[in-house]
Write a protein that holds these residues in place. Structure first.
Motif, mmCIF file in Angstrom:
data_model
loop_
_atom_site.group_PDB
_atom_site.id
_atom_site.type_symbol
_atom_site.label_atom_id
_atom_site.label_comp_id
_atom_site.label_asym_id
_atom_site.label_seq_id
_atom_site.Cartn_x
_atom_site.Cartn_y
_atom_site.Cartn_z
ATOM 1 N N TRP A 91 126.262 120.550 -8.904
ATOM 2 C CA TRP A 91 126.602 120.906 -7.782
ATOM 3 C C TRP A 91 125.069 121.396 -6.690
ATOM 4 O O TRP A 91 124.437 122.035 -7.654
ATOM 5 C CB TRP A 91 127.408 122.150 -7.889
ATOM 6 C CG TRP A 91 128.756 121.872 -7.559
ATOM 7 C CD1 TRP A 91 129.436 120.705 -7.735
ATOM 8 C CD2 TRP A 91 129.928 122.766 -7.171
ATOM 9 N NE1 TRP A 91 130.902 120.789 -7.622
ATOM 10 C CE2 TRP A 91 131.015 122.118 -7.133
ATOM 11 C CE3 TRP A 91 129.743 123.984 -6.942
ATOM 12 C CZ2 TRP A 91 132.208 122.593 -6.705
ATOM 13 C CZ3 TRP A 91 130.970 124.658 -6.583
ATOM 14 C CH2 TRP A 91 132.407 123.852 -6.638
ATOM 15 N N ASP A 100 128.642 117.462 -4.325
ATOM 16 C CA ASP A 100 129.202 117.550 -5.746
ATOM 17 C C ASP A 100 129.223 116.256 -6.490
ATOM 18 O O ASP A 100 129.650 115.087 -5.734
ATOM 19 C CB ASP A 100 130.700 117.890 -5.655
ATOM 20 C CG ASP A 100 131.527 117.645 -6.958
ATOM 21 O OD1 ASP A 100 132.984 117.694 -6.680
ATOM 22 O OD2 ASP A 100 131.111 117.668 -7.889
ATOM 23 N N MET A 152 134.741 122.354 -9.610
ATOM 24 C CA MET A 152 133.466 122.280 -10.801
ATOM 25 C C MET A 152 134.135 122.966 -11.941
ATOM 26 O O MET A 152 134.266 124.134 -11.799
ATOM 27 C CB MET A 152 132.256 122.872 -10.243
ATOM 28 C CG MET A 152 131.210 122.719 -11.275
ATOM 29 S SD MET A 152 130.269 121.112 -11.178
ATOM 30 C CE MET A 152 128.819 121.350 -11.849
#
Lengths: 190, 76
Positions: A91, A100, A152
């Motif tokens: 990220w 991302d 994430m």
């Protein structure tokens, strides 16, 4: 690495998954590597009989070295792929965007970009004893864009990541606002 | 030592050994090229890439030398 950045844009932070996530992938590989040798030693030292005859497993050391090296080579390639996958998942927080990057496998890579000023909500989730102890967890970022949610998983220090994004969002927000007029003290004259 | 794989067709064990060795080496070479492509294209820090490359080459050399020694001993 080519990223969709504007000329004035800079990368502020790069975040990756916690090292424990990689360890969880590598430890089973180590066990799988050791298992055939342990099994061979156990078979060699044990006596098995079948139909009254004692069976013995005798492999020449050369064959053992060759087969063992072949096995190690395949597992090493798997381990290298796991490390590559871990490192290429990232990220990035730039001055204007949240990027991302997700590497699903060696031939599947996805890059999603969201404007930081379009972020509406950031949720962090730390689940489990080890995750709590080692400070890693999942971050869910809700945006107003087409890609509504960025996730994430297993990221290190998710609270710090959240603060970094919110801080940059504040910076962008206050940059565009006009400075308050120093002469206005309050109230409007009729 | 000759091994009969089909009626009328026999192959020496050293041929099989070296074929397996060659096949493994080709597969490893292709895999390494793919990894190198990814690391050179997507790794943002050159120092990390160099360290990773050194570790990869060292361990791969160790494993392949074991494979080669085993193949040589079996092939003799």
């Amino acid at each position: 690495m080519q990223l969709p950045l504007k000329p004035t844009e800079v990368i502020l932070f790069t975040f990756r998954k916690h090292w424990f996530v990689l360890l969880v992938e590598l430890v089973p590989l180590s066990l799988v590597f050791v298992l055939p040798f342990v099994f061979y030693v156990w078979i060699e030292q044990s006596e098995f009989s079948f139909n009254g005859q004692i069976l013995a497993l005798n492999l020449s050391p050369d064959l053992l070295l060759f087969a063992g090296s072949l096995w190690a080579l395949f597992l090493w390639m798997k381990a290298a792929a796991s490390v590559t996958h871990y490192y290429l998942d990232a990220w990035m927080v730039t001055s204007d965007h949240l990027i991302d990057i997700e590497q699903f496998n060696l031939f599947h890579r996805q890059t999603s970009v969201s404007r930081i000023d379009r972020i509406q909500d950031i949720t962090i989730e730390t689940l489990g004893f080890i995750a709590t102890l080692l400070h890693f967890g999942d971050i869910h970022v809700q945006t107003a864009g087409t890609e509504r949610e960025f996730v994430m998983r297993g990221i290190a220090n998710p609270k710090y990541v959240r603060e970094a994004i919110l801080r940059q969002q504040d910076t962008l927000f206050h940059k565009d606002r006009p400075a308050p007029d120093q002469g206005v003290t309050g109230g409007v004259e009729a | 030592m000759k091994l009969s794989i089909l009626p009328g067709l026999s192959v020496s064990s050293s041929t099989i050994t070296w074929s397996v060795f060659g096949g493994a080496l080709v597969l490893f070479g292709v895999f390494t090229l793919i990894l190198l492509y990814h690391w050179t294209r997507y790794a943002e820090k050159k120092s990390v890439f160099i360290i990773a490359l050194m570790v990869y080459v060292a361990i791969s050399a160790f494993i392949i030398s074991g494979l080669m020694i085993g193949a040589l001993m079996l092939g003799v």
